[in-house]
Design an enzyme around this catalytic site. Structure first.
Site, PDB file in Angstrom:
ATOM      1  N   ILE A 154      28.326  27.719  36.911  1.00  0.00           N
ATOM      2  CA  ILE A 154      28.255  27.239  35.533  1.00  0.00           C
ATOM      3  C   ILE A 154      26.789  27.333  35.144  1.00  0.00           C
ATOM      4  CG2 ILE A 154      28.523  25.261  33.983  1.00  0.00           C
ATOM      5  CD1 ILE A 154      30.662  24.230  36.045  1.00  0.00           C
ATOM      6  N   HIS A 169      31.538  31.460  35.579  1.00  0.00           N
ATOM      7  CA  HIS A 169      32.127  32.507  36.426  1.00  0.00           C
ATOM      8  C   HIS A 169      33.040  31.822  37.433  1.00  0.00           C
ATOM      9  CE1 HIS A 169      31.500  35.561  39.949  1.00  0.00           C
ATOM     10  NE2 HIS A 169      32.643  35.790  39.307  1.00  0.00           N
ATOM     11  N   HIS A 260      37.602  40.417  35.849  1.00  0.00           N
ATOM     12  CA  HIS A 260      37.079  41.604  36.527  1.00  0.00           C
ATOM     13  C   HIS A 260      37.706  41.859  37.903  1.00  0.00           C
ATOM     14  CE1 HIS A 260      33.663  38.514  37.262  1.00  0.00           C
ATOM     15  NE2 HIS A 260      34.378  38.533  38.373  1.00  0.00           N
ATOM     16  N   GLY A 293      23.816  38.195  35.206  1.00  0.00           N
ATOM     17  CA  GLY A 293      22.820  38.547  36.201  1.00  0.00           C
ATOM     18  C   GLY A 293      22.971  37.651  37.414  1.00  0.00           C
ATOM     19  N   HIS A 316      30.544  44.385  36.497  1.00  0.00           N
ATOM     20  CA  HIS A 316      30.933  42.982  36.301  1.00  0.00           C
ATOM     21  C   HIS A 316      29.762  42.035  36.557  1.00  0.00           C
ATOM     22  CE1 HIS A 316      30.820  42.433  40.605  1.00  0.00           C
ATOM     23  NE2 HIS A 316      31.487  41.293  40.603  1.00  0.00           N
ATOM     24  N   GLY A 317      28.611  42.585  36.912  1.00  0.00           N
ATOM     25  CA  GLY A 317      27.446  41.769  37.191  1.00  0.00           C
ATOM     26  C   GLY A 317      26.335  42.630  37.745  1.00  0.00           C
TER      27      GLY A 317
END
Length: 390
Positions: A154, A169, A260, A293, A316-317
């Site tokens: 969070i 996430h 994702h 990130g 996805h990151g």
């Protein structure tokens, strides 16, 4: 984007930084007889279980549980507020907001002590036909609205105009793992029975479209995707309640959500196929997505460009550059903490084990975004203010 021909199959890769173990998994994927057209590899690629994270695999008539993974439906959500960070003192973030979030949302392996209302669970599914979901209905009432561990987080963030954002996430908790493991074992057994040409050594057993087992997995997978969304929505609702208690008059925009880890039937290169996105995000033209990130670096709200070469997908990151074990043993905790504190970030690093989620364990998000400029365009850049990790 670079095109490689491996085992006579095209592989389109959006990075020149692919670790050796991930490349071996890419090579394994090209041996699948039902691989459709080509394989797409996103710029955040790194080693996974069977299939690398950051891979997009289109299959003709087959689903591979390991190509979806065990955190089915894992994804991102984000909400923009009208509150300016210049009007939010650090002590309010620490002593009221962060403390309140931790009190309302169980982290890591923790669950709610009391069962949550059934209204927070997915609706419209025939649960009686689902082996794992039916078995775990009581358990997931304690799991919905919980963060989980690993790289789940969070985060409070600010955009370039100084507006406060909330980002989460998280995924389907233990339910997704139970479903993934259960159907992977079934696929292993069936592939042995059929003397499948897919080598068991590459850990990609499949379920053919039209079989009872395919249908059973597909239904439970879709439930997990919906449950993961319900999980994020409930957390976001409670975070907003905490923030609203401290910041009177704050307003929240509609939530952006994108998964994702999932499979879907889509039309690509002249055919309806089963697209597996394992650590990859849908980036159809106009689709709003989220590319986070690492702890301490920027995240991005993006808009898909609908590039057919990536099967309309993007990263996805940032993607790992060090395994969890390697990060714990090699990263300098004092240096990581100093970097975060120099940026004024309220971080989640407390011990050396936390190095597995430090910025140094991940690729450079700016390079990842630059490598996929033909897949997405950046709408909003977000910088971290405060981080809660599972």
């Amino acid at each position: 984007m670079e095109v490689k021909i491996i085992n006579n199959r095209p592989v389109k890769i959006w990075t020149n930084d692919v670790e050796e173990t991930a490349m071996r998994q890419i090579e394994n994927l090209t041996t699948l007889p039902f691989l459709h057209h080509h394989l797409a590899i996103m710029p955040d690629v790194h080693t996974g279980m069977g299939m690398p994270i950051g891979g997009v695999l289109a299959c003709d008539g087959a689903v591979i549980p390991n190509a979806v993974g065990v955190d089915i439906g894992c994804g991102m959500c984000a909400v923009k507020t009208n509150w300016k960070m210049e009007d939010l003192p650090a002590h309010v973030i620490r002593k009221e907001i962060m403390k309140g979030i931790r009190a309302r949302i169980p982290l890591g392996m923790d669950h709610h002590k009391e069962a949550q209302d059934v209204k927070y669970l997915p609706q419209g599914h025939d649960i009686d036909k689902m082996e794992i979901v039916k078995r775990r209905q009581h358990s997931i009432l304690h799991e919905v609205g919980t963060l989980g561990g690993g790289n789940h987080f969070i985060e409070l963030q600010k955009d370039e105009e100084g507006n406060l954002w909330i980002m989460i996430h998280s995924g389907s908790r233990n339910l997704g793992k139970q479903v993934g493991d259960y159907y992977n074992k079934i696929a292993v057994s069936l592939n042995e029975k059929w003397h499948s040409v897919v080598s068991p050594e590459i850990r990609l057993p499949f379920l053919p479209h039209g079989t009872r087992e395919f249908g059973a997995y597909w239904n439970e997978m879709k439930y997990c995707i919906d449950f993961a969304l319900c999980n994020r929505k409930l957390m976001m609702e409670r975070i907003q309640e905490v923030i609203a208690d401290s910041l009177k008059g704050i307003e929240f925009e509609p939530m952006i959500n994108i998964a994702h880890n999932y499979a879907a039937i889509e039309h690509h290169f002249g055919k309806d196929v089963i697209v597996h996105r394992k650590g990859a995000t849908l980036a159809r033209k106009g689709t709003i997505g989220i590319i986070p990130g690492s702890q301490g670096t920027a995240s991005y709200i993006v808009e898909g460009l609908g590039n057919p070469d990536s099967f309309c997908s993007c990263s996805h990151g940032a993607g790992r550059v060090l395994s969890r074990k390697a990060a714990i043993h090699t990263l300098d905790m004092k240096a990581e903490v100093k970097n975060l504190e120099a940026k004024g970030i309220i971080h989640a690093i407390r011990c050396q084990d936390d190095m597995q989620e430090a910025s140094g364990a991940y690729k450079d998000i700016e390079e990842v975004i630059a490598n996929e400029s033909d897949l997405v365009k950046v709408k909003t850049k977000l910088l971290p203010i405060a981080v809660i990790k599972g």
